[in-house]
Design an enzyme around this catalytic site. Structure first.
Site, mmCIF file in Angstrom:
data_model
loop_
_atom_site.group_PDB
_atom_site.id
_atom_site.type_symbol
_atom_site.label_atom_id
_atom_site.label_comp_id
_atom_site.label_asym_id
_atom_site.label_seq_id
_atom_site.Cartn_x
_atom_site.Cartn_y
_atom_site.Cartn_z
ATOM 1 N N ASP A 66 0.854 -1.188 0.000
ATOM 2 C CA ASP A 66 0.000 0.000 0.000
ATOM 3 C C ASP A 66 0.891 1.239 0.000
ATOM 4 O OD1 ASP A 66 -3.260 0.186 1.064
ATOM 5 O OD2 ASP A 66 -2.105 2.029 0.900
ATOM 6 N N THR A 124 -16.809 7.035 -5.603
ATOM 7 C CA THR A 124 -17.579 7.816 -6.572
ATOM 8 C C THR A 124 -16.770 9.054 -6.944
ATOM 9 O OG1 THR A 124 -19.586 7.041 -5.514
ATOM 10 C CG2 THR A 124 -19.803 8.949 -6.954
ATOM 11 N N LEU A 159 -17.493 -10.227 0.177
ATOM 12 C CA LEU A 159 -17.547 -10.223 1.644
ATOM 13 C C LEU A 159 -18.320 -9.017 2.142
ATOM 14 C CD1 LEU A 159 -15.561 -7.885 3.042
ATOM 15 C CD2 LEU A 159 -13.792 -9.410 2.262
ATOM 16 N N LEU A 194 -21.691 -5.454 -9.550
ATOM 17 C CA LEU A 194 -22.554 -4.276 -9.391
ATOM 18 C C LEU A 194 -24.003 -4.709 -9.204
ATOM 19 C CD1 LEU A 194 -21.266 -1.731 -12.093
ATOM 20 C CD2 LEU A 194 -20.650 -1.906 -9.691
ATOM 21 N N ALA A 224 -26.625 -4.087 -6.127
ATOM 22 C CA ALA A 224 -27.859 -3.353 -6.424
ATOM 23 C C ALA A 224 -29.080 -4.152 -5.945
ATOM 24 C CB ALA A 224 -27.953 -3.073 -7.924
ATOM 25 N N PHE A 225 -29.070 -5.461 -6.165
ATOM 26 C CA PHE A 225 -30.206 -6.296 -5.731
ATOM 27 C C PHE A 225 -30.335 -6.299 -4.206
ATOM 28 C CE2 PHE A 225 -31.966 -9.277 -9.131
ATOM 29 C CZ PHE A 225 -31.626 -8.425 -10.169
ATOM 30 N N CYS A 280 -20.081 0.564 -0.149
ATOM 31 C CA CYS A 280 -20.349 -0.104 -1.428
ATOM 32 C C CYS A 280 -21.692 0.198 -2.068
ATOM 33 C CB CYS A 280 -20.207 -1.611 -1.248
ATOM 34 S SG CYS A 280 -18.515 -2.088 -0.894
ATOM 35 N N LYS A 283 -22.352 3.695 -3.774
ATOM 36 C CA LYS A 283 -21.346 3.898 -4.816
ATOM 37 C C LYS A 283 -21.602 2.987 -6.022
ATOM 38 C CE LYS A 283 -17.291 1.682 -3.981
ATOM 39 N NZ LYS A 283 -17.002 0.677 -5.020
ATOM 40 N N ARG A 291 -33.046 0.779 14.419
ATOM 41 C CA ARG A 291 -32.692 -0.575 13.970
ATOM 42 C C ARG A 291 -33.697 -1.620 14.440
ATOM 43 N NH1 ARG A 291 -28.637 -0.865 10.119
ATOM 44 N NH2 ARG A 291 -27.288 0.912 10.387
HETATM 45 P P1 NAD Z 1 -9.972 0.882 1.259
HETATM 46 O O1 NAD Z 1 -10.063 2.328 0.986
HETATM 47 O O2 NAD Z 1 -10.184 0.358 2.641
HETATM 48 O O3 NAD Z 1 -8.544 0.338 0.778
HETATM 49 C C1 NAD Z 1 -7.943 0.684 -0.425
HETATM 50 C C2 NAD Z 1 -6.443 0.838 -0.200
HETATM 51 O O4 NAD Z 1 -5.804 1.013 -1.471
HETATM 52 C C3 NAD Z 1 -6.052 2.064 0.642
HETATM 53 O O5 NAD Z 1 -5.328 1.645 1.779
HETATM 54 C C4 NAD Z 1 -5.195 2.912 -0.311
HETATM 55 O O6 NAD Z 1 -4.127 3.573 0.340
HETATM 56 C C5 NAD Z 1 -4.681 1.868 -1.269
HETATM 57 N N1 NAD Z 1 -4.249 2.436 -2.568
HETATM 58 C C6 NAD Z 1 -4.918 3.293 -3.365
HETATM 59 N N2 NAD Z 1 -4.209 3.542 -4.467
HETATM 60 C C7 NAD Z 1 -3.065 2.830 -4.372
HETATM 61 C C8 NAD Z 1 -1.932 2.669 -5.220
HETATM 62 N N3 NAD Z 1 -1.854 3.286 -6.410
HETATM 63 N N4 NAD Z 1 -0.946 1.853 -4.804
HETATM 64 C C9 NAD Z 1 -1.027 1.215 -3.621
HETATM 65 N N5 NAD Z 1 -2.072 1.319 -2.781
HETATM 66 C C10 NAD Z 1 -3.082 2.116 -3.153
HETATM 67 O O7 NAD Z 1 -11.001 0.198 0.249
HETATM 68 P P2 NAD Z 1 -11.749 -1.225 0.430
HETATM 69 O O8 NAD Z 1 -12.957 -1.066 1.279
HETATM 70 O O9 NAD Z 1 -10.731 -2.271 0.757
HETATM 71 O O10 NAD Z 1 -12.269 -1.444 -1.058
HETATM 72 C C11 NAD Z 1 -11.387 -1.791 -2.115
HETATM 73 C C12 NAD Z 1 -12.218 -2.187 -3.320
HETATM 74 O O11 NAD Z 1 -13.001 -3.349 -3.008
HETATM 75 C C13 NAD Z 1 -13.221 -1.128 -3.769
HETATM 76 O O12 NAD Z 1 -13.305 -1.163 -5.165
HETATM 77 C C14 NAD Z 1 -14.518 -1.591 -3.161
HETATM 78 O O13 NAD Z 1 -15.637 -1.171 -3.906
HETATM 79 C C15 NAD Z 1 -14.389 -3.097 -3.229
HETATM 80 N N6 NAD Z 1 -15.161 -3.838 -2.226
HETATM 81 C C16 NAD Z 1 -15.232 -3.393 -0.933
HETATM 82 C C17 NAD Z 1 -15.934 -4.139 0.014
HETATM 83 C C18 NAD Z 1 -16.038 -3.681 1.424
HETATM 84 O O14 NAD Z 1 -16.826 -4.272 2.160
HETATM 85 N N7 NAD Z 1 -15.317 -2.677 1.871
HETATM 86 C C19 NAD Z 1 -16.522 -5.342 -0.354
HETATM 87 C C20 NAD Z 1 -16.413 -5.773 -1.664
HETATM 88 C C21 NAD Z 1 -15.720 -5.012 -2.590
HETATM 89 C C1 UDX Z 2 -22.185 -5.178 1.088
HETATM 90 C C2 UDX Z 2 -22.576 -6.541 0.492
HETATM 91 O O1 UDX Z 2 -23.423 -7.244 1.418
HETATM 92 C C3 UDX Z 2 -21.334 -7.370 0.197
HETATM 93 O O2 UDX Z 2 -21.689 -8.580 -0.454
HETATM 94 C C4 UDX Z 2 -20.409 -6.558 -0.701
HETATM 95 O O3 UDX Z 2 -19.224 -7.273 -0.960
HETATM 96 C C5 UDX Z 2 -20.072 -5.224 -0.075
HETATM 97 O O4 UDX Z 2 -21.304 -4.502 0.212
HETATM 98 P P1 UDX Z 2 -21.425 -4.350 3.496
HETATM 99 O O5 UDX Z 2 -21.740 -2.996 2.946
HETATM 100 O O6 UDX Z 2 -20.106 -4.572 4.128
HETATM 101 O O7 UDX Z 2 -21.556 -5.440 2.335
HETATM 102 O O8 UDX Z 2 -22.538 -4.758 4.590
HETATM 103 P P2 UDX Z 2 -24.062 -5.246 4.476
HETATM 104 O O9 UDX Z 2 -24.259 -6.307 5.474
HETATM 105 O O10 UDX Z 2 -24.457 -5.546 3.096
HETATM 106 O O11 UDX Z 2 -24.863 -3.971 5.004
HETATM 107 C C6 UDX Z 2 -24.942 -2.786 4.224
HETATM 108 C C7 UDX Z 2 -25.884 -1.813 4.891
HETATM 109 O O12 UDX Z 2 -27.234 -2.270 4.803
HETATM 110 C C8 UDX Z 2 -25.631 -1.618 6.396
HETATM 111 O O13 UDX Z 2 -25.780 -0.258 6.710
HETATM 112 C C9 UDX Z 2 -26.686 -2.459 7.051
HETATM 113 O O14 UDX Z 2 -27.011 -2.008 8.333
HETATM 114 C C10 UDX Z 2 -27.846 -2.267 6.084
HETATM 115 N N1 UDX Z 2 -28.838 -3.354 6.123
HETATM 116 C C11 UDX Z 2 -28.473 -4.620 5.799
HETATM 117 C C12 UDX Z 2 -30.166 -3.054 6.444
HETATM 118 O O15 UDX Z 2 -30.506 -1.911 6.729
HETATM 119 N N2 UDX Z 2 -31.075 -4.071 6.438
HETATM 120 C C13 UDX Z 2 -30.748 -5.354 6.107
HETATM 121 O O16 UDX Z 2 -31.647 -6.214 6.101
HETATM 122 C C14 UDX Z 2 -29.407 -5.634 5.772
#
Ligand code: NAD
Ligand code: UDX
Length: 449
Positions: free
Chosen positions: A32, A89, A159, A218, A222-223, A273, A276, A429
């Protein structure tokens, strides 16, 4: 085999820890640009709170799991490079407020191309990105590489925060998209399959073409978000009619075609997520000349915004149409329980609306510290407490904004005794036993009842 993951965030860290844990013979390095984050991954206090994560990191770190800021070195050593950087975004220029900002993804592709001059490497898109991003990545790699060969795969992550380790350990499916039309593409897909097959059965590993994989991520989000907006829209109707949204959700969810999950009415969904990714889907639909599709999905966001607004308005209305200079205790600031993540948390929006009405918000969250709260809200009118009883002392109302389990076992009599009267509680909640609260003397409100 050697793996590098660029991006040590909520996805890169836990995902790579699980891969390293399940593949002891593979060396995994997570890199990172954020040196502070990497230092935390190498310390006893990890940068993210996720149940079960610490144990897995402890068992692998320094053996076959490494966290480093030496990005080029890790890229060079790796056979497979995951790109798991943030794709927020866009806030500027064309598509501002809707399109995904791919600048970090592109920077990774350019860095890989500039470092790697020979041999074969597999590049895996782990970040969530718009459909056809792999095309741009391929082009950047091809036009900038000096003889190296790259295969680009899409392997979106499903996840959810708070349950990340359980989700990674036992995923509903692993999705891998690649260039299925070429032998090289299929070989790359099978290489990645072999890593997951160490713990996930083959029938749960889905392989598709690149565009289906990118788009499926995506669409899945969305679903899921659509279900929440659907039940939240019904929560308003329940309040107007005397129906109980939890009972409606239970009855509707018992239809096996609908299913019981993701039907919990709330103050609104948050997290980095859902919003966005839907905005991204809306933008893509418009880009491809499909305004009706765009408007359909945009409605999920609009309903969520309305739900958050409606909750704040209910507090103000109930407190005799003014919260000016009144202390409101906010219980929970994370976007859901079991995480310290506050990105797009409904609490931010509700608090902003209350502050706009000149309330004094006093916030308690078991995992979110003052720094993050002040970053989101500023400090004017905001106080942060590490004790819920302190946060609610002399408050006119308590608002539950995150479903932390510990809130269920608070001493509500004690809270009530130390609050201003009438003492209000707003359960965003539907977490608490509302009748018990009313017996204590609270004027208690919840969602959809
Ligand atoms: P995050 O912001 O926690 O982590 C991203 C990391 O990438 C940061 O630490 C940043 O410093 C690093 N970074 C950015 N540009 C870089 C570069 N050029 N070189 C090296 N490091 C760099 O983000 P996240 O929550 O881990 O999400 C990452 C991706 O996964 C996003 O596209 C997100 O939509 C997707 N995603 C997130 C979740 C979730 O629950 N958070 C779940 C599924 C998918
Ligand atoms: C979501 C997707 O579930 C996951 O598969 C994807 O990889 C990343 O985006 P996350 O955002 O980490 O995961 O948590 P999630 O459990 O989906 O909850 C999202 C938001 O919806 C939270 O604010 C949660 O409190 C809310 N939520 C969830 C509700 O309000 N009602 C529900 O029944 C479920």
């Amino acid at each position: 085999m050697n793996i590098c993951c660029i991006g040590a965030g909520y996805v890169g860290g836990p995902t790579m820890a699980m891969i390293a844990h399940k593949n002891p013979s593979i060396e995994v390095t997570v890199v990172d640009i954020n040196a502070e984050r990497i230092a935390k991954w190498n310390s006893s206090e990890l940068p993210i709170f996720e149940p079960g994560l610490n144990e897995v990191v402890q068992s692998t770190r320094g053996k076959n799991l490494f966290f480093s800021t030496e990005i080029d070195e890790a890229i060079l050593r790796a056979d497979i490079i995951f790109v798991s950087v943030n794709t927020p975004t866009k806030t500027y220029g064309v598509g501002a407020g809707r399109a995904a900002d791919l600048k970090f993804v592109e920077l990774c592709a350019r860095r890989i191309a500039s470092v790697v001059h020979t041999g074969k490497k597999i590049i895996v898109e782990k970040s969530t990105i718009p459909v056809r991003t792999a095309e741009s990545i391929k082009k950047i790699l091809k036009t900038n590489s000096n003889g190296a060969e790259f295969q680009v795969l899409s392997n979106p992550e499903f996840l959810a925060e708070g349950t990340a380790m359980a989700d990674l350990e036992n995923p509903d499916r692993i999705l891998i998209g690649g260039d299925v039309a070429t032998p090289e593409g299929n070989t790359a897909i099978e290489t990645l399959v072999s890593i997951y097959e160490k713990w996930v059965t083959r029938d749960r590993i889905i392989t598709t073409n690149l565009w289906s994989s990118e788009l499926s991520k995506l669409v899945a989000n969305a679903f899921l978000a659509q279900r929440i907006s659907s039940i939240n829209s019904i929560s308003a109707l329940c309040e107007a009619t005397g129906a109980d949204v939890d009972e409606v959700a239970f009855a509707v969810g018992r239809d096996s075609r609908i299913g019981p999950k993701f039907l919990k009415a709330s103050v609104g969904f948050g997290g980095s997520c859902f919003q966005k990714d839907i905005l991204n889907l809306v933008y893509l639909s418009e880009h491809f000349g499909l305004p009706e599709v765009a408007e359909y999905w945009n409605q999920v966001i609009k309903m969520n915004d309305w739900q958050k607004k409606r909750f704040g308005q209910k507090i103000v209305r109930s407190l005799f149409n003014t919260v000016s200079d009144k202390k409101i205790a906010i219980f929970g600031f994370a976007f859901k329980k079991d995480t310290n993540d506050t990105r797009e948390s409904a609490a931010i929006y509700v608090c902003r609306d209350l502050l706009e009405e000149q309330a004094q918000v006093s916030i308690y969250d078991p995992q979110v510290g003052e720094e993050r709260i002040v970053e989101a809200l500023g400090s004017s009118g905001v106080s942060v407490s590490d004790d819920p009883y302190e946060a609610a002392k002399d408050a006119h109302a308590i608002a539950i904004l995150t479903e932390w389990d510990e809130f269920k076992s608070l001493d509500f009599q004690r809270l009530y005794d130390n609050m201003m009267k009438p003492a209000f509680i707003f359960d965003g909640r539907n977490l608490l036993a509302i009748n018990k609260l009313r017996k204590i003397g609270f004027e208690a409100h919840c969602i959809g009842k």
